[in-house]
Design an enzyme around this catalytic site. Structure first.
Site, PDB file in Angstrom:
ATOM      1  N   SER A 108       0.792  -1.235   0.000  1.00 43.64           N
ATOM      2  CA  SER A 108       0.000   0.000   0.000  1.00 43.64           C
ATOM      3  C   SER A 108       0.820   1.278   0.000  1.00 43.64           C
ATOM      4  O   SER A 108       0.240   2.369  -0.034  1.00 43.64           O
ATOM      5  CB  SER A 108      -0.949   0.004   1.206  1.00 43.64           C
ATOM      6  OG  SER A 108      -2.000  -0.917   1.002  1.00 43.64           O
ATOM      7  N   LYS A 111      -0.107   3.734  -2.602  1.00 45.51           N
ATOM      8  CA  LYS A 111      -1.161   4.742  -2.462  1.00 45.51           C
ATOM      9  C   LYS A 111      -0.603   6.157  -2.297  1.00 45.51           C
ATOM     10  O   LYS A 111      -1.354   7.127  -2.439  1.00 45.51           O
ATOM     11  CB  LYS A 111      -2.077   4.369  -1.302  1.00 45.51           C
ATOM     12  CG  LYS A 111      -2.843   3.056  -1.530  1.00 45.51           C
ATOM     13  CD  LYS A 111      -3.795   2.761  -0.393  1.00 45.51           C
ATOM     14  CE  LYS A 111      -4.635   1.525  -0.666  1.00 45.51           C
ATOM     15  NZ  LYS A 111      -3.932   0.268  -0.338  1.00 45.51           N
ATOM     16  N   SER A 165      -6.251   2.911   4.319  1.00 42.86           N
ATOM     17  CA  SER A 165      -5.604   2.189   3.218  1.00 42.86           C
ATOM     18  C   SER A 165      -6.605   1.339   2.447  1.00 42.86           C
ATOM     19  O   SER A 165      -6.342   0.186   2.078  1.00 42.86           O
ATOM     20  CB  SER A 165      -4.459   1.305   3.745  1.00 42.86           C
ATOM     21  OG  SER A 165      -3.539   1.008   2.720  1.00 42.86           O
ATOM     22  N   LYS A 281       2.910   6.492   5.491  1.00 42.18           N
ATOM     23  CA  LYS A 281       2.022   5.478   4.911  1.00 42.18           C
ATOM     24  C   LYS A 281       2.570   4.095   5.213  1.00 42.18           C
ATOM     25  O   LYS A 281       3.759   3.830   5.039  1.00 42.18           O
ATOM     26  CB  LYS A 281       1.913   5.658   3.389  1.00 42.18           C
ATOM     27  CG  LYS A 281       0.904   4.708   2.735  1.00 42.18           C
ATOM     28  CD  LYS A 281      -0.507   5.073   3.109  1.00 42.18           C
ATOM     29  CE  LYS A 281      -1.513   3.984   2.741  1.00 42.18           C
ATOM     30  NZ  LYS A 281      -1.483   2.838   3.678  1.00 42.18           N
TER      31      LYS A 281
END
Length: 329
Positions: A108, A111, A165, A281
């Site tokens: 992720s 992202k 997420s 993140k």
């Protein structure tokens, strides 16, 4: 490229690794934009004026550059992770680097680029509508639970994307910005390429495992460094929890109540006393292991980007990240 007139001969020697606009008075004050070309092998450039004897700044003049591992002067052991990096943004210095050019599954962390493209090519008050493609069946995939016909603003979608997420929301963002996931992935790759992140290839907006979906710690530094130029991105990654409502296809309200997945923001992990974590993140899949990108500041307010990729578990990831942050003086 070469241009000539009676005032002199200007030779522009162009090598890859640049995104530059130059005004040359000897050529009629025209503007030339030199884009990054991922198909070339060299990564530096010069623009020289034979008439004036001047040289323009390089593409990477304000970026941290790592040709290989960097550990001199540090006292950290990153043996429990596949790749790690600590980048001093203010001084354009690589403080630490381990395998930062290794191509790895980012999970992720993808992202970050999805959010960058959404902020660059979309608007926060855009209204997004979910299609049938938001139904993700992969086991363990994180989802907000949106259904076809659901609507929410881009601002709401970005909160779900970066805090929870949500993989289904990533699909909705991609289709809104580019019309399809395939076209959005082209946009992702072009955006990364233009930043110099040429050891990456993205096949989806969420980071679920695909053999052709990969990036490097260094490329993530480049992508994150660009995303951090957006105040909204900083606001999002620093948000601890978010509550809102969106609507289904019949205009009935549906609630969003999510927390940031970042343990530093949740108060479950703690940086060294001289470091303030602004946000970041997380990313986790079986193929990628546990991954984390952080944006932090030292006691003087100087910014840093730190990255850990492919840690064996969540605890190790945060332990190694805290050790990395201890190198911020």
């Amino acid at each position: 490229m070469k241009c000539t007139n009676k005032f002199g001969r200007i030779l522009c020697v162009i090598m890859t690794g640049i995104l530059l606009t130059v005004s040359l008075t000897g050529c009629g004050a025209k503007e030339y934009t030199f884009v990054y070309d991922r198909n070339r092998n060299n990564s530096s450039f010069s623009v020289a004026s034979h008439a004036q004897g001047k040289t323009m700044d390089a593409f990477a003049s304000n970026l941290c550059v790592a040709a290989g591992d960097v550990s001199k002067g540090t006292d950290v052991d990153m043996s429990e992770v596949a790749s790690a990096g600590l980048f001093d943004i203010a001084s354009s210095k690589v403080v630490y680097a381990k395998n930062v050019h290794a191509k790895l599954n980012p999970a992720s962390l993808t992202k970050i680029l999805t959010a960058l493209c959404a902020l660059k090519y979309g608007n926060l008050d855009d209204m997004l509508t979910a299609s049938e493609n938001v139904y993700i069946k992969e086991s363990g995939a994180v989802k907000l639970g949106i259904e076809a016909g659901d609507t929410m603003t881009m601002d709401q979608a970005l909160h779900a994307l970066l805090l929870k997420s949500s993989n289904d929301v990533a699909i909705m963002i991609a289709e809104h910005v580019s019309g399809s996931v395939e076209e959005f992935c082209k946009l992702m790759n072009d955006t990364a390429n233009n930043l110099g992140a040429t050891n990456s290839h993205f096949t989806n907006p969420h980071g679920l495992t695909d053999p052709d979906h990969y990036t490097t710690a260094y490329d993530l530094y480049l992508i994150s460094n660009e995303a951090l130029k957006y105040d909204k991105f900083l606001e999002l990654i620093h948000t601890s929890n978010y509550i809102s409502t969106y609507h289904d296809k019949n205009n009935n309200e549906k609630s969003i109540d999510i927390q940031n997945s970042n343990a530093y923001i949740k108060g479950e992990a703690f940086a060294p006393d001289n470091v303030t974590v602004i946000g970041g993140k997380t990313g986790t899949t079986s193929a990628a292991g546990n991954c984390l990108v952080l944006y932090s500041r030292d006691k003087s307010g100087n910014p840093y980007i730190s990255i850990v990729m492919q840690s064996k578990d969540r605890t190790t990831m945060y332990t190694e990240m805290t050790d990395l942050l201890s190198e911020i003086s």
